[in-house]
Write a protein that holds these residues in place. Structure first.
Motif, PDB file in Angstrom:
ATOM      1  N   SER A  60     -76.730 -69.143   2.096  1.00 44.50           N
ATOM      2  CA  SER A  60     -76.731 -68.776   3.520  1.00 44.50           C
ATOM      3  C   SER A  60     -76.462 -67.290   3.705  1.00 44.50           C
ATOM      4  CB  SER A  60     -75.676 -69.593   4.275  1.00 44.50           C
ATOM      5  OG  SER A  60     -75.979 -70.964   4.230  1.00 44.50           O
ATOM      6  N   LEU A  61     -75.575 -66.755   2.868  1.00 42.69           N
ATOM      7  CA  LEU A  61     -75.270 -65.323   2.930  1.00 42.69           C
ATOM      8  C   LEU A  61     -76.518 -64.501   2.637  1.00 42.69           C
ATOM      9  CD1 LEU A  61     -73.436 -62.822   3.010  1.00 42.69           C
ATOM     10  CD2 LEU A  61     -72.827 -63.312   0.621  1.00 42.69           C
ATOM     11  N   LEU A  62     -77.228 -64.837   1.568  1.00 44.52           N
ATOM     12  CA  LEU A  62     -78.417 -64.071   1.212  1.00 44.52           C
ATOM     13  C   LEU A  62     -79.491 -64.205   2.288  1.00 44.52           C
ATOM     14  CD1 LEU A  62     -79.774 -62.255  -0.880  1.00 44.52           C
ATOM     15  CD2 LEU A  62     -80.774 -64.314  -1.889  1.00 44.52           C
ATOM     16  N   ARG A  63     -79.634 -65.415   2.834  1.00 45.67           N
ATOM     17  CA  ARG A  63     -80.632 -65.613   3.890  1.00 45.67           C
ATOM     18  C   ARG A  63     -80.336 -64.698   5.083  1.00 45.67           C
ATOM     19  NH1 ARG A  63     -80.264 -70.711   4.144  1.00 45.67           N
ATOM     20  NH2 ARG A  63     -82.041 -71.192   2.808  1.00 45.67           N
ATOM     21  N   GLU A  64     -79.074 -64.576   5.435  1.00 48.91           N
ATOM     22  CA  GLU A  64     -78.683 -63.701   6.547  1.00 48.91           C
ATOM     23  C   GLU A  64     -78.981 -62.234   6.212  1.00 48.91           C
ATOM     24  OE1 GLU A  64     -74.782 -62.649   9.342  1.00 48.91           O
ATOM     25  OE2 GLU A  64     -74.715 -64.336   7.934  1.00 48.91           O
ATOM     26  N   LEU A  65     -78.684 -61.836   4.976  1.00 54.29           N
ATOM     27  CA  LEU A  65     -78.952 -60.453   4.564  1.00 54.29           C
ATOM     28  C   LEU A  65     -80.445 -60.148   4.597  1.00 54.29           C
ATOM     29  CD1 LEU A  65     -76.445 -60.182   1.581  1.00 54.29           C
ATOM     30  CD2 LEU A  65     -76.245 -59.066   3.810  1.00 54.29           C
ATOM     31  N   ARG A  66     -81.259 -61.097   4.139  1.00 56.91           N
ATOM     32  CA  ARG A  66     -82.705 -60.891   4.140  1.00 56.91           C
ATOM     33  C   ARG A  66     -83.246 -60.773   5.567  1.00 56.91           C
ATOM     34  NH1 ARG A  66     -82.075 -59.408  -0.625  1.00 56.91           N
ATOM     35  NH2 ARG A  66     -82.893 -60.580  -2.401  1.00 56.91           N
ATOM     36  N   GLU A  67     -82.636 -61.472   6.515  1.00 55.22           N
ATOM     37  CA  GLU A  67     -83.069 -61.383   7.906  1.00 55.22           C
ATOM     38  C   GLU A  67     -82.860 -59.980   8.467  1.00 55.22           C
ATOM     39  OE1 GLU A  67     -80.925 -64.454   9.911  1.00 55.22           O
ATOM     40  OE2 GLU A  67     -82.229 -66.066   9.167  1.00 55.22           O
ATOM     41  N   PHE A  68     -81.906 -59.247   7.871  1.00 53.98           N
ATOM     42  CA  PHE A  68     -81.642 -57.877   8.288  1.00 53.98           C
ATOM     43  C   PHE A  68     -82.328 -56.872   7.360  1.00 53.98           C
ATOM     44  CE2 PHE A  68     -78.225 -60.092  10.486  1.00 53.98           C
ATOM     45  CZ  PHE A  68     -78.198 -59.431  11.711  1.00 53.98           C
ATOM     46  N   HIS A  69     -83.389 -57.324   6.677  1.00 53.73           N
ATOM     47  CA  HIS A  69     -84.223 -56.470   5.814  1.00 53.73           C
ATOM     48  C   HIS A  69     -83.456 -55.905   4.625  1.00 53.73           C
ATOM     49  CE1 HIS A  69     -87.253 -56.772   8.895  1.00 53.73           C
ATOM     50  NE2 HIS A  69     -86.428 -56.253   9.797  1.00 53.73           N
ATOM     51  N   ASP A  70     -82.450 -56.613   4.176  1.00 56.81           N
ATOM     52  CA  ASP A  70     -81.738 -56.212   2.961  1.00 56.81           C
ATOM     53  C   ASP A  70     -82.485 -56.825   1.780  1.00 56.81           C
ATOM     54  OD1 ASP A  70     -80.043 -55.914   0.772  1.00 56.81           O
ATOM     55  OD2 ASP A  70     -78.226 -56.216   1.936  1.00 56.81           O
ATOM     56  N   GLU A  71     -83.173 -55.971   1.021  1.00 60.21           N
ATOM     57  CA  GLU A  71     -84.000 -56.446  -0.095  1.00 60.21           C
ATOM     58  C   GLU A  71     -83.325 -56.248  -1.444  1.00 60.21           C
ATOM     59  OE1 GLU A  71     -86.860 -58.038   0.245  1.00 60.21           O
ATOM     60  OE2 GLU A  71     -86.771 -57.874   2.427  1.00 60.21           O
ATOM     61  N   THR A  72     -82.005 -56.054  -1.443  1.00 66.51           N
ATOM     62  CA  THR A  72     -81.267 -55.886  -2.691  1.00 66.51           C
ATOM     63  C   THR A  72     -81.516 -57.078  -3.612  1.00 66.51           C
ATOM     64  OG1 THR A  72     -79.537 -54.681  -1.501  1.00 66.51           O
ATOM     65  CG2 THR A  72     -78.969 -55.540  -3.683  1.00 66.51           C
ATOM     66  N   PRO A  73     -81.899 -56.863  -4.875  1.00 71.85           N
ATOM     67  CA  PRO A  73     -82.129 -57.982  -5.788  1.00 71.85           C
ATOM     68  C   PRO A  73     -80.890 -58.867  -5.911  1.00 71.85           C
ATOM     69  CG  PRO A  73     -82.893 -55.924  -6.748  1.00 71.85           C
ATOM     70  CD  PRO A  73     -82.158 -55.555  -5.509  1.00 71.85           C
ATOM     71  N   ALA A  74     -81.110 -60.167  -6.054  1.00 74.02           N
ATOM     72  CA  ALA A  74     -79.992 -61.122  -6.088  1.00 74.02           C
ATOM     73  C   ALA A  74     -80.176 -62.161  -7.189  1.00 74.02           C
ATOM     74  CB  ALA A  74     -79.859 -61.825  -4.746  1.00 74.02           C
ATOM     75  N   ILE A  75     -79.102 -62.369  -7.935  1.00 74.41           N
ATOM     76  CA  ILE A  75     -79.050 -63.426  -8.951  1.00 74.41           C
ATOM     77  C   ILE A  75     -78.029 -64.468  -8.479  1.00 74.41           C
ATOM     78  CG2 ILE A  75     -78.455 -64.020 -11.338  1.00 74.41           C
ATOM     79  CD1 ILE A  75     -79.136 -61.147 -12.121  1.00 74.41           C
ATOM     80  N   PHE A  76     -78.416 -65.739  -8.529  1.00 72.39           N
ATOM     81  CA  PHE A  76     -77.466 -66.804  -8.201  1.00 72.39           C
ATOM     82  C   PHE A  76     -76.921 -67.427  -9.478  1.00 72.39           C
ATOM     83  CE2 PHE A  76     -79.302 -66.816  -3.933  1.00 72.39           C
ATOM     84  CZ  PHE A  76     -78.135 -66.973  -3.189  1.00 72.39           C
ATOM     85  N   ILE A  77     -75.605 -67.691  -9.465  1.00 77.40           N
ATOM     86  CA  ILE A  77     -74.981 -68.445 -10.548  1.00 77.40           C
ATOM     87  C   ILE A  77     -74.386 -69.705  -9.938  1.00 77.40           C
ATOM     88  CG2 ILE A  77     -74.522 -66.503 -12.075  1.00 77.40           C
ATOM     89  CD1 ILE A  77     -71.745 -66.284 -10.962  1.00 77.40           C
ATOM     90  N   THR A  78     -74.562 -70.837 -10.604  1.00 74.60           N
ATOM     91  CA  THR A  78     -74.108 -72.096 -10.021  1.00 74.60           C
ATOM     92  C   THR A  78     -73.860 -73.163 -11.077  1.00 74.60           C
ATOM     93  OG1 THR A  78     -74.686 -73.835  -8.423  1.00 74.60           O
ATOM     94  CG2 THR A  78     -76.481 -72.882  -9.699  1.00 74.60           C
ATOM     95  N   ALA A  79     -73.004 -74.104 -10.725  1.00 69.95           N
ATOM     96  CA  ALA A  79     -72.762 -75.255 -11.585  1.00 69.95           C
ATOM     97  C   ALA A  79     -73.707 -76.399 -11.239  1.00 69.95           C
ATOM     98  CB  ALA A  79     -71.310 -75.724 -11.430  1.00 69.95           C
ATOM     99  N   PHE A  80     -74.418 -76.277 -10.112  1.00 73.18           N
ATOM    100  CA  PHE A  80     -75.347 -77.323  -9.699  1.00 73.18           C
ATOM    101  C   PHE A  80     -76.567 -77.334 -10.613  1.00 73.18           C
ATOM    102  CE2 PHE A  80     -73.379 -76.322  -5.466  1.00 73.18           C
ATOM    103  CZ  PHE A  80     -72.738 -77.550  -5.298  1.00 73.18           C
TER     104      PHE A  80
END
Length: 215
Positions: A60-80
């Motif tokens: 949800s955080l990244l989705r919000e950032l992308r809505e504000f044109h933040d194109e910073t590359p993102a890696i997700f880490i998860t136990a899922f």
């Protein structure tokens, strides 16, 4: 290179920070709310977000950032391990995904891959033998080197990192000047004019009524 790490597992966060700080500047937080504030206050070259943290989720955080044109590359880490989280992460704008437990060297390889793809290394190959040094703000082609101002260097690097889309003057102003120091659009036009002198008009194209695009 500056990394924002969102991870609320204290032990893992410490391990990741120790590993990453050997080569990068790292800002770490346990909170989605704090992470959002940090992105408003500082510029980052890479995000590493856990999906599930105590006060929300990284997707949800990244989705919000992308809505504000933040194109910073993102890696997700998860136990899922459910593929629905994988789909959701990429749908939100993720660039890579790594499942716990993972080898630290694997994370390092993934970071290096994104650095190459997004021009995050200090020496950035813009094309046709044209190299930008983001540390010294110098631009080299064959045996000729010119020195850019810091703002010119930062804007050129930003154009290159976001070369797949149009960048508006407002976006540049908001990213490179504080609100109370923000100049007029003339400052952007002057920077673009100067950059075109060095790299050619064909590389920074004016999209009428929208902004600029790196070609």
């Amino acid at each position: 290179m500056k990394i924002l790490l969102l991870e609320d597992d204290t032990a893992l966060a410490h391990i990741l920070v120790d590993y990453l700080e050997d080569e990068y500047e790292v800002v770490q937080t346990y909170s989605v709310k704090k992470a959002l504030t940090l992105t408003e206050e500082q510029k980052f070259d890479l995000y590493i977000f856990d999906i599930n943290v105590a006060d929300g989720d990284g997707i949800s955080l990244l989705r919000e950032l992308r809505e504000f044109h933040d194109e910073t590359p993102a890696i997700f880490i998860t136990a899922f391990h459910d593929t629905k989280y994988l789909k959701s992460a990429f749908g939100a704008g993720a660039n890579d995904f790594i499942k716990k437990p993972f080898d630290l060297d694997e994370l390092g390889v993934r970071i290096e891959n994104l650095k190459r793809h997004f021009g995050l290394a200090s020496l950035v190959e813009l094309g046709e033998g044209l190299v930008l040094d983001t540390k010294t703000h110098s631009l080299t082609q064959e045996d000729k080197t010119v020195h850019l101002t810091q703002k010119e260097s930062e804007c050129l690097h930003y154009f290159y990192k976001n070369r797949h889309r149009i960048i508006s003057s407002d976006e540049l102003l908001q990213n490179f000047w504080e609100f109370d120091e923000m100049p007029s659009d003339d400052a952007i036009r002057t920077i673009v004019k100067n950059l075109r002198k060095h790299i050619g008009k064909e590389h920074i194209v004016n999209i009428r009524g929208e902004g600029y695009k790196f070609e």
